[in-house]
Design a protein around this motif. Structure first.
Motif, mmCIF file in Angstrom:
data_model
loop_
_atom_site.group_PDB
_atom_site.id
_atom_site.type_symbol
_atom_site.label_atom_id
_atom_site.label_comp_id
_atom_site.label_asym_id
_atom_site.label_seq_id
_atom_site.Cartn_x
_atom_site.Cartn_y
_atom_site.Cartn_z
ATOM 1 N N VAL A 1 0.840 -1.198 0.000
ATOM 2 C CA VAL A 1 0.000 0.000 0.000
ATOM 3 C C VAL A 1 0.877 1.251 0.000
ATOM 4 N N GLU A 2 0.645 2.110 -0.978
ATOM 5 C CA GLU A 2 1.378 3.375 -1.070
ATOM 6 C C GLU A 2 0.529 4.515 -0.525
ATOM 7 N N LEU B 1 -0.722 17.001 -4.947
ATOM 8 C CA LEU B 1 -0.393 18.099 -5.856
ATOM 9 C C LEU B 1 0.652 18.994 -5.202
ATOM 10 N N VAL B 2 1.702 19.286 -5.940
ATOM 11 C CA VAL B 2 2.773 20.133 -5.416
ATOM 12 C C VAL B 2 3.274 21.038 -6.539
ATOM 13 N N GLN B 3 3.762 22.204 -6.178
ATOM 14 C CA GLN B 3 4.319 23.105 -7.177
ATOM 15 C C GLN B 3 5.737 22.685 -7.545
ATOM 16 N N ALA B 4 6.144 23.043 -8.729
ATOM 17 C CA ALA B 4 7.511 22.756 -9.166
ATOM 18 C C ALA B 4 8.506 23.346 -8.163
ATOM 19 N N GLY B 5 9.524 22.553 -7.856
ATOM 20 C CA GLY B 5 10.503 22.956 -6.862
ATOM 21 C C GLY B 5 10.193 22.481 -5.461
ATOM 22 N N GLY B 6 8.997 21.978 -5.265
ATOM 23 C CA GLY B 6 8.580 21.512 -3.958
ATOM 24 C C GLY B 6 9.010 20.086 -3.664
ATOM 25 N N SER B 7 8.538 19.581 -2.527
ATOM 26 C CA SER B 7 8.926 18.252 -2.059
ATOM 27 C C SER B 7 7.703 17.444 -1.645
ATOM 28 N N LEU B 8 7.837 16.128 -1.731
ATOM 29 C CA LEU B 8 6.836 15.188 -1.242
ATOM 30 C C LEU B 8 7.566 13.964 -0.725
ATOM 31 N N ARG B 9 6.955 13.284 0.230
ATOM 32 C CA ARG B 9 7.493 12.000 0.672
ATOM 33 C C ARG B 9 6.415 10.939 0.503
ATOM 34 N N LEU B 10 6.744 9.936 -0.274
ATOM 35 C CA LEU B 10 5.859 8.792 -0.465
ATOM 36 C C LEU B 10 6.233 7.695 0.522
ATOM 37 N N SER B 11 5.213 6.983 0.969
ATOM 38 C CA SER B 11 5.415 5.864 1.878
ATOM 39 C C SER B 11 4.850 4.594 1.268
ATOM 40 N N CYS B 12 5.461 3.495 1.603
ATOM 41 C CA CYS B 12 4.993 2.183 1.131
ATOM 42 C C CYS B 12 5.132 1.196 2.278
ATOM 43 N N GLY C 1 12.164 2.341 6.433
ATOM 44 C CA GLY C 1 11.683 2.859 7.695
ATOM 45 C C GLY C 1 12.107 1.974 8.850
ATOM 46 N N ASP C 2 11.824 2.442 10.059
ATOM 47 C CA ASP C 2 12.141 1.656 11.247
ATOM 48 C C ASP C 2 11.264 0.411 11.336
ATOM 49 N N VAL C 3 10.045 0.531 10.820
ATOM 50 C CA VAL C 3 9.143 -0.622 10.795
ATOM 51 C C VAL C 3 9.542 -1.488 9.617
ATOM 52 N N LYS C 4 9.665 -2.772 9.857
ATOM 53 C CA LYS C 4 10.112 -3.685 8.807
ATOM 54 C C LYS C 4 9.198 -3.607 7.597
ATOM 55 N N ASN C 5 9.813 -3.625 6.442
ATOM 56 C CA ASN C 5 9.105 -3.624 5.171
ATOM 57 C C ASN C 5 8.304 -2.353 4.930
ATOM 58 N N THR C 6 8.843 -1.261 5.422
ATOM 59 C CA THR C 6 8.358 0.067 5.086
ATOM 60 C C THR C 6 9.459 0.770 4.311
ATOM 61 N N VAL C 7 9.078 1.423 3.232
ATOM 62 C CA VAL C 7 10.073 2.147 2.439
ATOM 63 C C VAL C 7 9.503 3.500 2.065
ATOM 64 N N ASP D 1 11.102 -15.099 -5.712
ATOM 65 C CA ASP D 1 10.455 -15.551 -6.942
ATOM 66 C C ASP D 1 9.107 -14.917 -7.218
ATOM 67 N N VAL D 2 8.652 -13.986 -6.394
ATOM 68 C CA VAL D 2 7.347 -13.362 -6.602
ATOM 69 C C VAL D 2 7.471 -11.846 -6.422
ATOM 70 N N THR D 3 6.710 -11.132 -7.252
ATOM 71 C CA THR D 3 6.681 -9.677 -7.168
ATOM 72 C C THR D 3 5.272 -9.222 -6.828
ATOM 73 N N TYR D 4 5.163 -8.263 -5.904
ATOM 74 C CA TYR D 4 3.874 -7.717 -5.507
ATOM 75 C C TYR D 4 3.876 -6.209 -5.767
ATOM 76 N N TRP D 5 2.775 -5.736 -6.321
ATOM 77 C CA TRP D 5 2.628 -4.321 -6.643
ATOM 78 C C TRP D 5 1.515 -3.689 -5.813
ATOM 79 N N GLY D 6 1.721 -2.435 -5.458
ATOM 80 C CA GLY D 6 0.643 -1.653 -4.898
ATOM 81 C C GLY D 6 -0.213 -1.073 -6.010
#
Length: 115
Positions: A5-6, A11-22, A72-78, A101-106
């Motif tokens: 889950v992501e 929406l952000v203006q050019a030059g700005g920042s965002l942090r995505l979590s997974c 992240g500090d929590v396992k399997n968080t990026v 051998d398996v790939t999972y997508w959000g």
């Protein structure tokens, strides 16, 4: 089975920042590599950044120096810290978790960068 889950898009203006979590849950003990991909309208899905089980990282040339992938500090968080965003970074961002051998997508989170 693994669920991915992501979050954090928006929406952000050019030059700005965002942090995505997974967050990957389920049979998380088997996950080796986690990665962020993105797909802009009319384009193929492309790798943005990857982090291995040994914390080695790979970045697309287009984001080097601007984006940072980390665990992240929590396992399997990026996370994907995105800075100096450009309109061409606009896309749906997907998280991928891979076992041996398996790939999972959000389902993706939309990032829109306005000029």
């Amino acid at each position: 089975q693994v669920q991915v889950v992501e979050s954090g898009g928006g929406l952000v203006q050019a030059g700005g920042s965002l942090r995505l979590s997974c967050v990957a849950s389920g049979s998380i003990f088997s996950i080796r590599t986690m990665a962020w991909y993105r797909q802009a309208a009319g384009n193929q899905r492309e790798l943005v950044a990857l982090i291995s089980s040994g914390d080695n990282t790979i970045y697309a040339d287009s984001v080097k120096g601007r984006f940072t992938i980390s665990r992240g500090d929590v396992k399997n968080t990026v996370y994907l810290q995105m800075s100096s965003l450009k309109p061409e970074d606009t896309a749906v961002y997907y998280c991928k978790a891979s076992t041996l051998d398996v790939t999972y997508w959000g389902k993706g989170t939309l990032v829109t960068v306005s000029s």
